[in-house]
Design a protein around this motif. Structure first.
Motif, short mmCIF file in Angstrom:
data_model
loop_
_atom_site.label_atom_id
_atom_site.label_comp_id
_atom_site.label_asym_id
_atom_site.label_seq_id
_atom_site.Cartn_x
_atom_site.Cartn_y
_atom_site.Cartn_z
N VAL A 119 60.84 10.28 76.88
CA VAL A 119 61.82 10.35 75.78
C VAL A 119 63.21 10.11 76.33
O VAL A 119 63.53 10.49 77.46
CB VAL A 119 61.75 11.70 75.04
N SER A 121 67.62 9.10 75.01
CA SER A 121 68.62 8.98 73.93
C SER A 121 69.46 7.72 74.07
O SER A 121 70.30 7.46 73.23
CB SER A 121 69.52 10.22 73.90
N SER A 153 65.62 8.42 70.70
CA SER A 153 66.42 9.01 69.64
C SER A 153 67.88 8.93 70.03
O SER A 153 68.37 9.74 70.83
CB SER A 153 66.03 10.47 69.39
N ALA A 156 69.97 12.02 69.40
CA ALA A 156 69.96 13.10 70.38
C ALA A 156 71.17 13.03 71.30
O ALA A 156 71.61 14.05 71.83
CB ALA A 156 68.67 13.04 71.21
N THR A 165 69.27 18.61 70.00
CA THR A 165 68.79 17.50 70.82
C THR A 165 67.27 17.51 70.88
O THR A 165 66.62 16.46 70.72
CB THR A 165 69.36 17.62 72.26
N LEU A 169 64.56 14.61 69.55
CA LEU A 169 63.58 14.00 70.46
C LEU A 169 62.15 14.24 69.97
O LEU A 169 61.31 13.33 70.03
CB LEU A 169 63.75 14.59 71.87
N LEU A 191 69.74 14.99 79.29
CA LEU A 191 68.85 15.67 78.34
C LEU A 191 68.31 16.98 78.89
O LEU A 191 67.64 17.73 78.16
CB LEU A 191 67.69 14.75 77.95
#
Length: 236
Positions: A119, A121, A153, A156, A165, A169, A191
């Motif tokens: 994942v 951002s 995302s 995020a 956040t 995600l 993150l």
């Protein structure tokens, strides 16, 4: 280790990285004495040059040489853009030198995970992480294949709380069909504050680059202190 509190250097390219790295080492390797070195022009100059140049590679090697020749017993390079320079450095210095996310990728590939989620951002972080995962897989786990699902995302990136956040995600991962992932990897150090909240939402382990790097550095230096002949690092 040569002393009770081994000196571990961390070379950063962005001002926010030192705090995240220090938090991770405080959690995973509190015995380490940290030495933060920041060159906040590394990314700007690489972007202006259209990528790494020989001049920029030499500049990073000078930074690495500075900390290692000054007594650092281990080094974490928190900037993934300069990861390729680590391979050269490992041939020049006989101490543990880690790339930003390789410990995280290795933990995911060698763990009991059949489906790995990545994942992020920011858009560039996703292909970069997947490329490193696929490059490392044949070296650390040649006899098994893990599926990879990715989620992005950009919301995020602007969330003002770790919980927000994490929610962004998690929603992106659900939209990508990745809710069956066995482990989630955070493709950016930024993150990291959302790690615990995201793990609580998803109910699976969430790994961050700083935390796994700190654990691997602890294990490598402990092995060296005990006289183990295990290699200090592995390349990716």
């Amino acid at each position: 280790m040569n002393e009770p509190h081994p000196l571990v250097a961390l070379i950063h390219a962005v001002p926010t990285a030192p705090v995240l790295a220090q938090d991770a080492f405080a959690r995973e390797f509190p015995q380490a004495t940290l030495w933060n070195v920041l060159d906040d022009r590394l990314l700007t100059d690489a972007l202006a040059a259209g990528g790494l140049t020989d001049t920029l590679r030499r500049r990073m090697l000078r930074l690495i040489g500075h900390v290692l020749d000054s007594g650092a017993e281990g080094l974490l390079l928190t900037c993934s853009s300069y990861g390729e320079v680590v391979d050269t450095a490992r041939n020049l210095w006989g101490v543990p030198i880690l790339k930003s996310d390789e410990a995280m990728f290795r933990a995911a590939l060698t763990g009991p995970f059949e489906r790995i989620a990545v994942v992020a951002s920011t858009p560039p972080a996703v292909p970069a992480a997947v490329a490193q995962l696929r490059a490392l897989a044949p070296r650390v786990s040649p006899h098994r294949t893990a599926g990879i699902v990715t989620a992005l995302s950009e919301e995020a990136a602007t969330a003002d709380q770790p919980e927000a956040t994490a929610r962004h995600l998690a929603d992106a991962l659900a939209a990508a069909g990745g809710t069956d992932a066995d482990v989630v990897l955070l493709a950016q150090y930024s993150l990291t504050p959302a790690r615990e909240a995201l793990a609580a939402l998803l109910g699976v382990p969430v790994l961050d680059g700083t935390g796994t790097a700190a654990r691997e550095m602890r294990d490598l230096l402990t092995a060296r202190s005990a006289g183990s002949v295990a290699p200090a690092t592995t390349t990716s």
